[in-house]
Write an enzyme that holds these catalytic residues in place. Structure first.
Site, PDB file in Angstrom:
ATOM      1  N   ASP A  93       0.824  -1.219   0.000  1.00 12.01           N
ATOM      2  CA  ASP A  93       0.000   0.000   0.000  1.00 12.01           C
ATOM      3  C   ASP A  93       0.853   1.263   0.000  1.00 12.01           C
ATOM      4  O   ASP A  93       2.026   1.231   0.374  1.00 12.01           O
ATOM      5  CB  ASP A  93      -0.873   0.054   1.271  1.00 12.01           C
ATOM      6  CG  ASP A  93      -2.030  -0.926   1.209  1.00 12.01           C
ATOM      7  OD1 ASP A  93      -2.060  -1.766   0.301  1.00 12.01           O
ATOM      8  OD2 ASP A  93      -2.900  -0.837   2.100  1.00 12.01           O
ATOM      9  N   HIS A 238       3.930  -2.320   2.930  1.00 13.62           N
ATOM     10  CA  HIS A 238       3.948  -0.950   2.380  1.00 13.62           C
ATOM     11  C   HIS A 238       5.236  -0.743   1.589  1.00 13.62           C
ATOM     12  O   HIS A 238       6.324  -0.993   2.127  1.00 13.62           O
ATOM     13  CB  HIS A 238       3.845   0.077   3.516  1.00 13.62           C
ATOM     14  CG  HIS A 238       2.524   0.022   4.226  1.00 13.62           C
ATOM     15  ND1 HIS A 238       2.262  -0.904   5.218  1.00 13.62           N
ATOM     16  CD2 HIS A 238       1.394   0.743   4.063  1.00 13.62           C
ATOM     17  CE1 HIS A 238       1.014  -0.738   5.633  1.00 13.62           C
ATOM     18  NE2 HIS A 238       0.460   0.248   4.957  1.00 13.62           N
TER      19      HIS A 238
HETATM   20 ZN   LIG Z   1      -2.549   3.287   3.364  1.00 15.76          ZN
END
Ligand SMILES: [Zn+2]
Length: 275
Positions: A93, A238
């Site tokens: 993400d 991430h």
């Molecule tokens: Zn996020």
């Protein structure tokens, strides 16, 4: 005549009724019924009014926890795992960001295809990385346009506009409009549920949260992820975090040693990635 109307009404709503009700709807119906019962007991049976307060507090807690835990599917159904036991999916993400290029190098070296849930404004800032995502066989998903702290406080119309704007940013580079969406912060609410439905997108959650945004110790981070793998898992990472880039090769190698095969999340879930 009345029977005809009744049958038409039932069949007209059949599809709605046949859909499983969201826990939010069930909780709200239960809340209203209990509230009426407690009101009755308070006015006619002399019950203490505190019970009404207790009920309200429980209900409010439920609404908040349902917003925070995407796995509950409280307001909106998200895909949080797959039944395909031999597979696991990596999802990243918040990119494209500072670690995206290095993460792409590792994925290429290891022959893994992943999903990148992108932030629209970062897509516009790094079109070269978005091209690489697409050309190297990764899925490009939508993670809102701005990912602001106020995202979840917006109206459903504003949210839909923001998702649309992020889709357009991706489409301008890859020629494909994402259909898969990951809610910012994993927070869901009724407005977001309406916006996702309006755009005919699907919400993708996770069942293995790595906490890579707060992790300090690389080996602890790897162990935490590996210990949670059961098969059919969606792992949340991430591509903005140096620690994630640092652990990625070992994570992939050791996941394979446990007997799992990497799959792209859309393929693992049998979903269409693009409109
Ligand atoms: Zn996020």
């Amino acid at each position: 005549m009345f029977h005809y109307w009744l049958v038409a009404a039932i069949f007209g709503h059949y599809k709605e009724i046949a859909k499983p009700l969201r826990p939010y709807t069930i909780s709200s119906i239960a809340f209203i019924i209990l509230l009426l019962a407690l009101d009755f007991a308070y006015f006619f049976a002399g019950m203490s009014g505190w019970w009404i307060l207790v009920l309200a507090i429980v209900y409010i807690h439920l609404l908040v926890l349902g917003a925070v835990f995407i796995e509950w599917n409280f307001y909106l159904r998200s895909y949080n795992k797959s039944g395909k036991q031999g597979l696991v999916a990596l999802t990243f993400d918040d990119g494209p960001g500072q670690e995206t290029a290095a993460i792409l190098d590792v994925l290429k070296e290891q022959g893994v295809q992943a999903a990148f849930f992108s932030i629209g404004k970062n897509v516009i800032a790094h079109p070269d990385l978005v091209k690489r995502w697409h050309n190297e066989g990764h899925l490009v998903g939508n993670h809102s346009y701005a990912h602001g702290f106020n995202f979840d406080w917006q109206s459903s119309r504003k949210m839909a506009e923001e998702l649309q704007q992020a889709n357009e940013a991706v489409c301008a580079i890859t020629g494909k409009t994402p259909k898969l969406f990951r809610p910012p912060y994993g927070v869901t609410n009724p407005n977001l549920a309406r916006a996702v439905k309006k755009l005919a997108m699907s919400s993708i959650g996770w069942n293995v949260r790595s906490f890579d945004t707060t992790a300090r110790d690389p080996s602890q981070l790897i162990e935490r992820i590996l210990n949670r793998l059961k098969g059919g898992d969606i792992i949340l990472l991430h591509d903005t975090m140096p620690i994630t880039r640092e652990i990625l090769t070992e994570l992939i190698v050791r996941t394979r040693q446990k007997g799992f095969t990497f799959a792209r999340v859309d393929q693992m879930l049998d979903l269409e990635a693009y409109a």
